[in-house]
Design an enzyme around this catalytic site. Sequence first.
Site, PDB file in Angstrom:
ATOM      1  N   CYS A   1     -37.917  20.377 -23.727  1.00  0.00           N
ATOM      2  CA  CYS A   1     -37.491  21.031 -22.483  1.00  0.00           C
ATOM      3  C   CYS A   1     -36.572  22.212 -22.761  1.00  0.00           C
ATOM      4  CB  CYS A   1     -36.799  20.032 -21.559  1.00  0.00           C
ATOM      5  SG  CYS A   1     -35.223  19.403 -22.203  1.00  0.00           S
TER       6      CYS A   1
ATOM      7  N   CYS B   1     -23.283  23.386 -36.509  1.00  0.00           N
ATOM      8  CA  CYS B   1     -22.967  22.359 -35.508  1.00  0.00           C
ATOM      9  C   CYS B   1     -21.507  21.909 -35.648  1.00  0.00           C
ATOM     10  CB  CYS B   1     -23.899  21.159 -35.677  1.00  0.00           C
ATOM     11  SG  CYS B   1     -23.569  19.830 -34.505  1.00  0.00           S
TER      12      CYS B   1
ATOM     13  N   ASN C   1       0.849  -1.199   0.000  1.00  0.00           N
ATOM     14  CA  ASN C   1       0.000   0.000   0.000  1.00  0.00           C
ATOM     15  C   ASN C   1       0.880   1.243   0.000  1.00  0.00           C
ATOM     16  OD1 ASN C   1      -1.640   2.157   0.593  1.00  0.00           O
ATOM     17  ND2 ASN C   1      -2.824   1.122   2.178  1.00  0.00           N
ATOM     18  N   PHE C   2       1.134   1.782  -1.193  1.00  0.00           N
ATOM     19  CA  PHE C   2       1.894   3.029  -1.342  1.00  0.00           C
ATOM     20  C   PHE C   2       0.930   4.167  -1.674  1.00  0.00           C
ATOM     21  CE2 PHE C   2       5.750   0.473  -3.147  1.00  0.00           C
ATOM     22  CZ  PHE C   2       6.054   0.034  -1.870  1.00  0.00           C
TER      23      PHE C   2
ATOM     24  N   CYS D   1      -2.141   5.218   0.576  1.00  0.00           N
ATOM     25  CA  CYS D   1      -3.025   5.874   1.556  1.00  0.00           C
ATOM     26  C   CYS D   1      -2.664   7.359   1.648  1.00  0.00           C
ATOM     27  CB  CYS D   1      -2.884   5.188   2.911  1.00  0.00           C
ATOM     28  SG  CYS D   1      -3.987   5.910   4.128  1.00  0.00           S
TER      29      CYS D   1
ATOM     30  N   CYS E   1     -29.253  16.528 -22.777  1.00  0.00           N
ATOM     31  CA  CYS E   1     -30.605  16.027 -23.043  1.00  0.00           C
ATOM     32  C   CYS E   1     -31.010  14.982 -21.993  1.00  0.00           C
ATOM     33  CB  CYS E   1     -30.658  15.401 -24.441  1.00  0.00           C
ATOM     34  SG  CYS E   1     -32.311  14.751 -24.820  1.00  0.00           S
TER      35      CYS E   1
HETATM   36  C1  LIG Z   1     -13.043   3.513   4.323  1.00  0.00           C
HETATM   37  C2  LIG Z   1     -11.950   3.113   3.375  1.00  0.00           C
HETATM   38  C3  LIG Z   1     -10.797   2.536   3.865  1.00  0.00           C
HETATM   39  C4  LIG Z   1      -9.789   2.153   3.000  1.00  0.00           C
HETATM   40  N1  LIG Z   1      -8.683   1.549   3.499  1.00  0.00           N
HETATM   41  C5  LIG Z   1      -7.711   1.116   2.665  1.00  0.00           C
HETATM   42  C6  LIG Z   1      -6.610   0.389   3.153  1.00  0.00           C
HETATM   43  O1  LIG Z   1      -6.489   0.089   4.345  1.00  0.00           O
HETATM   44  N2  LIG Z   1      -5.664   0.005   2.266  1.00  0.00           N
HETATM   45  C7  LIG Z   1      -5.746   0.283   0.926  1.00  0.00           C
HETATM   46  O2  LIG Z   1      -4.856  -0.094   0.154  1.00  0.00           O
HETATM   47  N3  LIG Z   1      -6.806   0.969   0.438  1.00  0.00           N
HETATM   48  C8  LIG Z   1      -7.784   1.377   1.271  1.00  0.00           C
HETATM   49  N4  LIG Z   1      -8.879   2.020   0.765  1.00  0.00           N
HETATM   50  C9  LIG Z   1      -8.947   2.313  -0.691  1.00  0.00           C
HETATM   51  C10 LIG Z   1      -9.674   1.221  -1.464  1.00  0.00           C
HETATM   52  O3  LIG Z   1      -9.037  -0.020  -1.357  1.00  0.00           O
HETATM   53  C11 LIG Z   1      -9.793   1.584  -2.959  1.00  0.00           C
HETATM   54  O4  LIG Z   1      -8.509   1.698  -3.503  1.00  0.00           O
HETATM   55  C12 LIG Z   1     -10.538   2.894  -3.202  1.00  0.00           C
HETATM   56  O5  LIG Z   1     -11.610   3.022  -2.311  1.00  0.00           O
HETATM   57  C13 LIG Z   1     -11.061   3.022  -4.642  1.00  0.00           C
HETATM   58  O6  LIG Z   1     -11.985   2.003  -4.948  1.00  0.00           O
HETATM   59  P1  LIG Z   1     -13.597   2.251  -4.924  1.00  0.00           P
HETATM   60  O7  LIG Z   1     -13.882   3.457  -5.742  1.00  0.00           O
HETATM   61  O8  LIG Z   1     -14.187   0.966  -5.431  1.00  0.00           O
HETATM   62  O9  LIG Z   1     -13.947   2.480  -3.486  1.00  0.00           O
HETATM   63  C14 LIG Z   1      -9.915   2.395   1.617  1.00  0.00           C
HETATM   64  C15 LIG Z   1     -11.098   2.968   1.131  1.00  0.00           C
HETATM   65  C16 LIG Z   1     -12.106   3.309   1.991  1.00  0.00           C
HETATM   66  C17 LIG Z   1     -13.358   3.900   1.448  1.00  0.00           C
END
Ligand SMILES: Cc1cc2nc3c(=O)[nH]c(=O)nc-3n(C[C@H](O)[C@H](O)[C@H](O)COP(=O)(O)O)c2cc1C
Length: 426
Positions: free
Chosen positions: A348, A384, A134-135, A137, A394
Amino acid sequence: MADLSCSFLGIESPNPFWLASAPPTDKALNVYRAFEAGWGGAVWKTLGEDPPPVNVCSRYSAHKSSSGEVIGINNVELITDRPLSVNLSEIRQTKKDWPDRALIVSLMVPCEKKSWQDILKQVEDTGCDGVELNFGCPHGMPERGMGAAVGQVPEYIEMVTQWCKESTDLPVIVKLTPNITNITLSASAAKRAGADAVSLINTINSITGIDLDSMTALGAVGDKYTSGGYCGSAVKPIALNMVGQIGRHPETAGIPVSGIGGISNWHDAAEFIALGAGNVQVCTAAMLNGFKVISDLTDGLSQWMDSKGYKALNDFRGRALAGLTDWKYLDLNYKTVAHINQELCIQCGRCFAACEDTEHQAISVKPLSGEGWERRFEVQKEQCVGCNLCQITCPVNNCISMVRGNEGSEYLPWVRHPANPLTEKP
Ligand SMILES: Cc1cc2nc3c(=O)[nH]c(=O)nc-3n(C[C@H](O)[C@H](O)[C@H](O)COP(=O)(O)O)c2cc1C
């Protein structure tokens, strides 16, 4: 019936739909229920080092349409707040009980080689099918030097991915952040380091709205708030573009991609696969509708594949990449003209207002004969420019269509446009 089974990095699942790492995959209870409902796989909620972080209340807020439909949600949740040992033993048991489903473990630890090596050793022991780094968050964790703090610097992506590839034989998926300017730089870095795949997108920095009474943001924690991560159907176009750019860039083309971002129905999923995704991950749609949404996803995808004669996912995977190009290669001679179906028109006037005020005054309005208010909107073909705005505004399906204006014209890309001396030679 079309075969939805999917092999991604050699990881088999009965369908291409994995739950993305998030609350739906935070514990065995949820993941078991998801698998019972029919999900093909799950990426476990991101694990980190003990002690786990503390999450705040509240965590989510929504951006809604005027009719109240959720377009996107924002969250400030961190990685799992449960002890590592509890998660690891639940993952081990889940894989044992569901051997035919893909089970990936998402990881995020401090940017030190030993931290990554230690957690990988513990995760390998669970029997899971792979890891996702996970790069991405965008909140909280970057302040601690993790998540997007790594994903926003290609050199860090490369360094940490390399550590992981050296330390485990499990497939390594690198989850990318969209909070950058050029996704191919991030994907290239992952590829250089030997990543087996990239997954994207994680969430997009956002504030969903301001409460004008309290003057704080929606989803505030008391009187304070911070930017969170946006996801849900609103982010699909951004995610699709990034998946497409990776698929067509010479340095990244061919790297397996797990497509994520705003997938709400089978059609969205098919679009990601058409742009080259090997499988897809879903979070918000499951959070808003529950795990049962998987039946709509699998039924819809398989019916559509049947209707097109596609027997397996590989039959249409990547098919939409062929047309994705630079602006300079678009055909300057290609003309379309709007056509209004008078039988469907409800008069409309939205097309008229849009075209008259903001485009090319290409729609005329005339009162119909008689005393009533009825009027007739007509496209003035010469005016157009084929911009599509009338069709977009529309409210009636198929009432306005864009019709090819000059069938068989010669292809004329900007690169050799004779009227523009700045253009490149072909
Ligand atoms: C409440 C919440 C918590 C999340 N926690 C993580 C996480 O712990 N690790 C991670 O890689 N992504 C996390 N995500 C991201 C999701 O895995 C995903 O990449 C992102 O929500 C986009 O997908 P979606 O549009 O289907 O939700 C989280 C998303 C949400 C909404």
